[in-house]
Design a protein around this motif. Structure first.
Motif, PDB file in Angstrom:
ATOM      1  N   MET A  25      75.502  -8.963  11.460  1.00 22.36           N
ATOM      2  CA  MET A  25      74.247  -8.590  12.147  1.00 22.36           C
ATOM      3  C   MET A  25      73.519  -9.841  12.643  1.00 22.36           C
ATOM      4  N   LYS A  26      73.082  -9.795  13.913  1.00 22.52           N
ATOM      5  CA  LYS A  26      72.303 -10.907  14.464  1.00 22.52           C
ATOM      6  C   LYS A  26      70.869 -10.768  13.946  1.00 22.52           C
ATOM      7  N   THR A  27      70.353 -11.773  13.287  1.00 25.67           N
ATOM      8  CA  THR A  27      69.024 -11.637  12.668  1.00 25.67           C
ATOM      9  C   THR A  27      67.914 -12.397  13.409  1.00 25.67           C
ATOM     10  N   ASP A  28      68.280 -13.290  14.339  1.00 24.52           N
ATOM     11  CA  ASP A  28      67.220 -14.057  15.044  1.00 24.52           C
ATOM     12  C   ASP A  28      66.855 -13.352  16.364  1.00 24.52           C
ATOM     13  N   THR A  29      66.257 -12.167  16.195  1.00 26.18           N
ATOM     14  CA  THR A  29      65.947 -11.294  17.345  1.00 26.18           C
ATOM     15  C   THR A  29      64.436 -11.084  17.542  1.00 26.18           C
ATOM     16  N   ALA A  30      63.613 -11.741  16.742  1.00 26.50           N
ATOM     17  CA  ALA A  30      62.170 -11.457  16.765  1.00 26.50           C
ATOM     18  C   ALA A  30      61.528 -11.730  18.118  1.00 26.50           C
ATOM     19  N   HIS A  31      62.090 -12.672  18.860  1.00 23.14           N
ATOM     20  CA  HIS A  31      61.479 -13.031  20.159  1.00 23.14           C
ATOM     21  C   HIS A  31      61.408 -11.838  21.116  1.00 23.14           C
ATOM     22  N   LEU A  32      62.289 -10.848  20.922  1.00 17.40           N
ATOM     23  CA  LEU A  32      62.283  -9.680  21.823  1.00 17.40           C
ATOM     24  C   LEU A  32      60.962  -8.909  21.664  1.00 17.40           C
ATOM     25  N   ALA A  33      60.577  -8.673  20.412  1.00 20.63           N
ATOM     26  CA  ALA A  33      59.310  -7.966  20.169  1.00 20.63           C
ATOM     27  C   ALA A  33      58.125  -8.836  20.575  1.00 20.63           C
ATOM     28  N   TRP A  34      58.239 -10.146  20.290  1.00 18.99           N
ATOM     29  CA  TRP A  34      57.116 -11.027  20.658  1.00 18.99           C
ATOM     30  C   TRP A  34      56.977 -11.106  22.180  1.00 18.99           C
ATOM     31  N   ASN A  35      58.084 -11.044  22.876  1.00 12.79           N
ATOM     32  CA  ASN A  35      58.009 -11.074  24.336  1.00 12.79           C
ATOM     33  C   ASN A  35      57.207  -9.877  24.862  1.00 12.79           C
ATOM     34  N   GLU A  36      57.438  -8.714  24.250  1.00 15.22           N
ATOM     35  CA  GLU A  36      56.666  -7.512  24.628  1.00 15.22           C
ATOM     36  C   GLU A  36      55.178  -7.760  24.382  1.00 15.22           C
ATOM     37  N   ARG A  37      54.888  -8.301  23.205  1.00 12.50           N
ATOM     38  CA  ARG A  37      53.488  -8.522  22.831  1.00 12.50           C
ATOM     39  C   ARG A  37      52.814  -9.505  23.789  1.00 12.50           C
ATOM     40  N   TRP A  38      53.531 -10.567  24.143  1.00 13.87           N
ATOM     41  CA  TRP A  38      52.932 -11.595  25.015  1.00 13.87           C
ATOM     42  C   TRP A  38      52.718 -11.073  26.433  1.00 13.87           C
ATOM     43  N   SER A  39      53.292  -9.913  26.755  1.00 13.94           N
ATOM     44  CA  SER A  39      53.186  -9.381  28.115  1.00 13.94           C
ATOM     45  C   SER A  39      51.874  -8.661  28.388  1.00 13.94           C
ATOM     46  N   THR A  40      51.065  -8.411  27.359  1.00  9.39           N
ATOM     47  CA  THR A  40      49.793  -7.696  27.586  1.00  9.39           C
ATOM     48  C   THR A  40      48.623  -8.509  27.023  1.00  9.39           C
ATOM     49  N   ALA A  41      47.466  -8.361  27.665  1.00  8.03           N
ATOM     50  CA  ALA A  41      46.256  -9.073  27.217  1.00  8.03           C
ATOM     51  C   ALA A  41      45.897  -8.629  25.794  1.00  8.03           C
ATOM     52  N   GLU A  42      46.097  -7.355  25.505  1.00 17.31           N
ATOM     53  CA  GLU A  42      45.792  -6.825  24.166  1.00 17.31           C
ATOM     54  C   GLU A  42      46.694  -7.490  23.115  1.00 17.31           C
ATOM     55  N   GLY A  43      47.979  -7.636  23.450  1.00 13.66           N
ATOM     56  CA  GLY A  43      48.925  -8.262  22.530  1.00 13.66           C
ATOM     57  C   GLY A  43      48.616  -9.727  22.278  1.00 13.66           C
ATOM     58  N   ARG A  44      48.094 -10.392  23.275  1.00 11.87           N
ATOM     59  CA  ARG A  44      47.814 -11.844  23.151  1.00 11.87           C
ATOM     60  C   ARG A  44      46.500 -12.124  22.424  1.00 11.87           C
ATOM     61  N   ALA A  45      45.615 -11.098  22.374  1.00  8.72           N
ATOM     62  CA  ALA A  45      44.222 -11.329  21.984  1.00  8.72           C
ATOM     63  C   ALA A  45      44.039 -12.030  20.634  1.00  8.72           C
ATOM     64  N   GLU A  46      44.881 -11.714  19.651  1.00 10.90           N
ATOM     65  CA  GLU A  46      44.715 -12.306  18.303  1.00 10.90           C
ATOM     66  C   GLU A  46      45.334 -13.693  18.200  1.00 10.90           C
ATOM     67  N   TRP A  47      45.943 -14.174  19.268  1.00 12.22           N
ATOM     68  CA  TRP A  47      46.758 -15.391  19.194  1.00 12.22           C
ATOM     69  C   TRP A  47      46.280 -16.468  20.154  1.00 12.22           C
ATOM     70  N   LEU A  48      44.952 -16.581  20.286  1.00 14.01           N
ATOM     71  CA  LEU A  48      44.418 -17.502  21.298  1.00 14.01           C
ATOM     72  C   LEU A  48      43.661 -18.690  20.698  1.00 14.01           C
ATOM     73  N   VAL A  49      43.335 -18.611  19.405  1.00 14.56           N
ATOM     74  CA  VAL A  49      42.518 -19.674  18.789  1.00 14.56           C
ATOM     75  C   VAL A  49      43.367 -20.474  17.818  1.00 14.56           C
ATOM     76  N   ALA A  50      43.341 -21.795  17.936  1.00 16.05           N
ATOM     77  CA  ALA A  50      44.155 -22.661  17.071  1.00 16.05           C
ATOM     78  C   ALA A  50      43.732 -22.526  15.609  1.00 16.05           C
ATOM     79  N   GLU A  51      44.704 -22.611  14.706  1.00 15.25           N
ATOM     80  CA  GLU A  51      44.467 -22.489  13.265  1.00 15.25           C
ATOM     81  C   GLU A  51      43.777 -23.747  12.719  1.00 15.25           C
ATOM     82  N   PRO A  52      42.810 -23.568  11.797  1.00 15.73           N
ATOM     83  CA  PRO A  52      42.086 -24.723  11.242  1.00 15.73           C
ATOM     84  C   PRO A  52      43.000 -25.796  10.644  1.00 15.73           C
ATOM     85  N   ASP A  53      44.063 -25.380   9.936  1.00 14.42           N
ATOM     86  CA  ASP A  53      45.005 -26.351   9.341  1.00 14.42           C
ATOM     87  C   ASP A  53      45.637 -27.240  10.397  1.00 14.42           C
TER      88      ASP A  53
END
Ligand SMILES: C[S@@+](CC[C@H](N)C(=O)[O-])C[C@H]1O[C@@H](n2cnc3c(N)ncnc32)[C@H](O)[C@@H]1O
Length: 217
Positions: A1-29
Motif C-alpha cells: 500500500m502506498k502511504t504517502d498520499t496525504a498531499h491529495l487531500a491537502w491539495n483539495e483543501r488548499w483549493s478553497t478559501a475556506e480550506g486555507r483559512a486556518e493555515w494563514l498565521v505562522a506558529e509562535p514556535d
C-alpha cells in the motif's frame, strides 16, 4: 500500500478559501526560532518542506532569508506563488515529494517541516528524515513536528503499517499518519543532536504533536 498520499487531500483543501483559512498565521514556535536565527546572522538559505499555502515561507522570506519551498500539492504552491508576488517577495517554489528533495547535499542552513513528515509509514518517515539531513549543512538547524502517541488518533481506525493509522472517519484526514513516543523520535533523529522537544496540543482537543528543534550532526 502506498502511504504517502496525504498531499491529495491537502491539495483539495488548499483549493478553497475556506480550506486555507486556518493555515494563514505562522506558529509562535517557528517565529521564535527563526527570529533568533535571523538575529544570529549565520543562517542564510532556508527550506520550508511541505509548505502548504506558505504561512511560514512568507515569514521566512520577510526575515530576509534566501527562501525555498517544496510541497506535492500544486494548489498550495500556486497560492504561495500568488501571495509572494503580491508581497514582492522572492521565493523559489517547487513541487516535489518529501522523500526526494530537488537540492544538493548540504544546501540549507535551516529546514522547517511543520505538520508534514508524519504523513506516511515508518519507511517514508525514515526516508524523509534522511533527505532533510542530506540537504542540511553540518550544524544546520531542523525544526519540525511529529505526531505523539498521546494524540487521539493513535490506535484509532486501521493500522496500515507499524504505528501508522488511517482514521476511517470519512473525512479529509483519512490518509496514513505515523505516531511515535519520545524514545522512538530520538532514534529516528539519530543523525541529529536534539536541541528541544515538547509535546503540545494543537487547536483540537487530543491533538498532541511533538515540537522539536535539532542540529544536524
Ligand atoms: C498539515 S499541512 C501543513 C502545511 C504547512 N507546513 C503549514 O504549517 O502551514 C501538510 C502539508 O504537507 C504536504 N505533504 C504531505 N505529504 C507530502 C509528501 N509526501 N511530499 C511533499 N509534501 C507533502 C501537504 O500537501 C500539505 O501541504
Amino acid at each position: 500500500m502506498k502511504t504517502d498520499t496525504a498531499h491529495l487531500a491537502w491539495n483539495e483543501r488548499w483549493s478553497t478559501a475556506e480550506g486555507r483559512a486556518e493555515w494563514l498565521v505562522a506558529e509562535p514556535d517557528v517565529v521564535a526560532t527563526t527570529q533568533r536565527l535571523a538575529g544570529e546572522g549565520v543562517t542564510r538559505r532556508v527550506l520550508d518542506l511541505g509548505c502548504g499555502v506558505g504561512r511560514h515561507t512568507l515569514h521566512l522570506a520577510r526575515l530576509g532569508f534566501e527562501t525555498f519551498a517544496v510541497d506535492l500539492a500544486d494548489a498550495g504552491i500556486a497560492e504561495l506563488d500568488r501571495a509572494a508576488n503580491a508581497a514582492g517577495l522572492k521565493i523559489a517554489t517547487s513541487t516535489a515529494p518529501m522523500t526526494a528533495l530537488p537540492f544538493p547535499d548540504g544546501y540549507f542552513d535551516y529546514v522547517l517541516s511543520f505538520n508534514v513528515i508524519y504523513h506516511g509509514d515508518p519507511d517514508i518517515v525514515t526516508k524523509t528524515i534522511a533527505e532533510i539531513r542530506r540537504v542540511l549543512r553540518p550544524h544546520g538547524v531542523y525544526q519540525g513536528t511529529m505526531l505523539s502517541k498521546r494524540n487521539a488518533g493513535f490506535g484509532a481506525g486501521t493500522e496500515v503499517a507499524p504505528n501508522t493509522f488511517v482514521a476511517d472517519k470519512g473525512d479529509d484526514k483519512d490518509h496514513p499518519h505515523f505516531y511515535c513516543n519520545a524514545a522512538e523520535l530520538v532514534a529516528l533523529f539519530d543523525g541529529f543532536e536534539l536541541m528541544s522537544l515538547d509535546d503540545k496540543v494543537h487547536a483540537r482537543p487530543g491533538s498532541w504533536h511533538w515540537h522539536l528543534t535539532a542540529e544536524r550532526r
